[in-house]
Design a protein around this motif. Structure first.
Motif, PDB file in Angstrom:
ATOM      1  N   ALA A 195      -2.332  15.269  27.369  1.00 54.23           N
ATOM      2  CA  ALA A 195      -1.433  14.417  26.580  1.00 54.23           C
ATOM      3  C   ALA A 195      -0.498  13.595  27.449  1.00 54.23           C
ATOM      4  CB  ALA A 195      -0.621  15.279  25.611  1.00 54.23           C
ATOM      5  N   PHE A 196      -0.051  14.158  28.593  1.00 56.07           N
ATOM      6  CA  PHE A 196       1.007  13.499  29.366  1.00 56.07           C
ATOM      7  C   PHE A 196       0.652  13.230  30.822  1.00 56.07           C
ATOM      8  CE2 PHE A 196       3.043  15.900  25.943  1.00 56.07           C
ATOM      9  CZ  PHE A 196       3.819  14.913  25.349  1.00 56.07           C
ATOM     10  N   GLY A 197      -0.488  13.727  31.320  1.00 50.37           N
ATOM     11  CA  GLY A 197      -0.834  13.580  32.730  1.00 50.37           C
ATOM     12  C   GLY A 197      -0.541  14.860  33.477  1.00 50.37           C
ATOM     13  N   ASP A 198      -1.305  15.119  34.543  1.00 49.60           N
ATOM     14  CA  ASP A 198      -1.158  16.402  35.238  1.00 49.60           C
ATOM     15  C   ASP A 198       0.141  16.507  36.027  1.00 49.60           C
ATOM     16  OD1 ASP A 198      -1.971  14.552  37.136  1.00 49.60           O
ATOM     17  OD2 ASP A 198      -3.851  15.572  37.628  1.00 49.60           O
TER      18      ASP A 198
ATOM     19  N   PRO B 194     -13.833  15.335  41.613  1.00 52.99           N
ATOM     20  CA  PRO B 194     -13.049  14.147  41.984  1.00 52.99           C
ATOM     21  C   PRO B 194     -11.567  14.318  41.641  1.00 52.99           C
ATOM     22  CG  PRO B 194     -15.050  13.533  40.787  1.00 52.99           C
ATOM     23  CD  PRO B 194     -14.922  15.008  40.668  1.00 52.99           C
ATOM     24  N   ASP B 195     -10.740  13.485  42.264  1.00 55.72           N
ATOM     25  CA  ASP B 195      -9.298  13.515  42.026  1.00 55.72           C
ATOM     26  C   ASP B 195      -8.997  13.254  40.545  1.00 55.72           C
ATOM     27  OD1 ASP B 195      -6.637  13.753  42.654  1.00 55.72           O
ATOM     28  OD2 ASP B 195      -6.418  11.703  43.405  1.00 55.72           O
ATOM     29  N   HIS B 196      -8.058  14.018  39.988  1.00 58.64           N
ATOM     30  CA  HIS B 196      -7.656  13.923  38.582  1.00 58.64           C
ATOM     31  C   HIS B 196      -8.818  14.255  37.632  1.00 58.64           C
ATOM     32  CE1 HIS B 196      -3.674  12.198  39.318  1.00 58.64           C
ATOM     33  NE2 HIS B 196      -4.229  11.438  40.237  1.00 58.64           N
ATOM     34  N   HIS B 197      -9.752  15.085  38.101  1.00 57.30           N
ATOM     35  CA  HIS B 197     -10.907  15.421  37.273  1.00 57.30           C
ATOM     36  C   HIS B 197     -10.482  16.110  35.977  1.00 57.30           C
ATOM     37  CE1 HIS B 197     -14.950  16.671  36.228  1.00 57.30           C
ATOM     38  NE2 HIS B 197     -14.548  17.936  36.134  1.00 57.30           N
ATOM     39  N   LYS B 198     -11.073  15.694  34.878  1.00 58.81           N
ATOM     40  CA  LYS B 198     -10.830  16.322  33.585  1.00 58.81           C
ATOM     41  C   LYS B 198     -11.810  17.480  33.431  1.00 58.81           C
ATOM     42  CE  LYS B 198     -10.923  15.303  28.633  1.00 58.81           C
ATOM     43  NZ  LYS B 198     -11.219  14.254  27.624  1.00 58.81           N
ATOM     44  N   PHE B 199     -11.314  18.689  33.606  1.00 60.85           N
ATOM     45  CA  PHE B 199     -12.186  19.857  33.560  1.00 60.85           C
ATOM     46  C   PHE B 199     -12.742  20.062  32.154  1.00 60.85           C
ATOM     47  CE2 PHE B 199      -9.559  20.682  37.286  1.00 60.85           C
ATOM     48  CZ  PHE B 199     -10.515  21.081  38.217  1.00 60.85           C
TER      49      PHE B 199
END
Length: 357
Positions: free
Chosen positions: A88-91, A275-280
């Motif tokens: 919702a808000f970023g990691d 990858p960077d910021h990967h959405k698991f």
């Protein structure tokens, strides 16, 4: 050449005033870089927040942190709750909101509008990754450079990792070389100053002070310090931390330093690098779960930033939940003198900005 020309024209328009930029209603600190990912913005943002919270000038002030909220699902200005989801808000914002309950964390793609909203109650704002956001003119610019990827040896996108022109370093007040080894001699420090186009390093009693075309700048060096592992979920079994074997799961720009740190204590039997910021996804975690079944005593390690995104997965296998631990990190200056220089310089710059508002 096309990308370089576009950047050069854009910056020229802002530098000459053809494109307008404005200051935040309250003192602002920008933490950024000119490289795509991997310089350590999040741990340095946390370091700045800790510095403000213990300073005489800002300890009792309302401190805010504003981020774009990369890849978040929400829109517009949002205040990030302590139990926020990364989806919702970023990691990064969700991680900082969880670790700093006394700091107001907000997200807004429009940084100017975000600062205006925060100014109704915040006394100072820390801007995460806003160095390229030229519409907003920060009072203090802290620019990070990766020790392992010197900008003078890099190239602009798409052939390298540079997202901006190296000449933008002229706008920095403090330049921090990050991810350094724990010791650097004066010769290598001076070499870095020269390569970054800074003059006079070490000539002053305050050895971090340099000059660039007459402008005073401060050059400092930090290293990464890893903290003891912590469970990601409440139902984790802490006994797995004492295993000799480990599975590693990351979705960051580079996990080499983390792997090196963990390999001192564990035998890393499997490494899952996304990858960077990967959405698991649930599928990703089932793959890790299957590997964990093959090594029944192994623990599973990840980063704090990845843990924020893993928590968003709805169906997490039980053997992942009970074995998953995060490795918190902190950035540390190489010397106590550098830490003092940083705090003194930051305080002085903020006082100047406050008097000008």
């Amino acid at each position: 050449m096309i990308y370089r020309a576009i950047l050069a024209i854009r910056h020229l328009l802002y530098d000459k005033g053809a494109k307008k930029s404005e200051r935040s209603p309250m003192p602002s600190i920008c933490i950024g870089n000119i490289t795509v990912g991997g310089t350590g913005k999040t741990p340095h943002t946390e370091m700045v927040l800790r510095t403000l919270q213990r300073s005489e000038d800002w300890a009792f002030s309302n401190v805010a942190m504003l981020s774009r909220g990369y890849r978040r699902k929400t829109k517009g200005y949002q205040v990030v709750p302590m139990d926020a989801s990364a989806r919702a808000f970023g990691d990064e914002p969700s991680q900082i909101a969880r670790k700093f309950p006394g700091v107001t964390v907000a997200v807004d793609k429009d940084r100017i509008e975000g600062c205006r909203n925060l100014s109704s109650f915040a006394d100072i704002v820390v801007l995460d990754d806003a160095f390229q956001y030229r519409r907003l003119r920060a009072d203090v610019n802290i620019v990070l450079v990766d020790y392992h990827r010197p900008i003078h040896k890099d190239s602009l996108l798409p052939f390298g990792k540079l997202r901006d022109l190296p000449s933008r370093l002229k706008d920095a007040d403090i330049i921090i070389v990050t991810k350094c080894p724990s010791y650097l001699d004066e010769w290598e420090r001076g070499k870095w100053a020269s390569q970054l186009g800074m003059d006079g390093y070490g000539a002053s009693s305050c050895k971090g002070v340099c000059r660039r075309n007459g402008k005073r700048q401060t050059l400092l060096f930090t290293t990464i310090g890893y903290c003891p592992m912590e469970p990601v979920f409440e139902d984790a079994d802490s006994r797995y931390m004492y295993s000799s074997r480990l599975l590693m799961m990351t979705g960051i720009a580079s996990d080499k330093l983390l792997a090196g740190y963990l390999s001192d204590t564990y035998k890393i039997v499997r490494q899952f690098s996304f990858p960077d910021h990967h959405k698991f996804t649930a599928c990703n975690l089932r793959t890790v779960s299957a590997a964990a079944k093959q090594v029944p005593t192994a623990c599973i390690a990840t980063t704090e930033k990845d843990a924020s995104r893993i928590r968003d997965v709805k169906k997490i296998p039980g053997n992942v939940r009970e074995r998953l631990f995060q490795v918190p990190i902190e950035v540390r200056f190489l010397t106590e003198a550098e830490e003092e220089i940083f705090e003194t310089t930051l305080s002085s710059l903020l006082k100047e900005s406050r008097s000008g508002l």
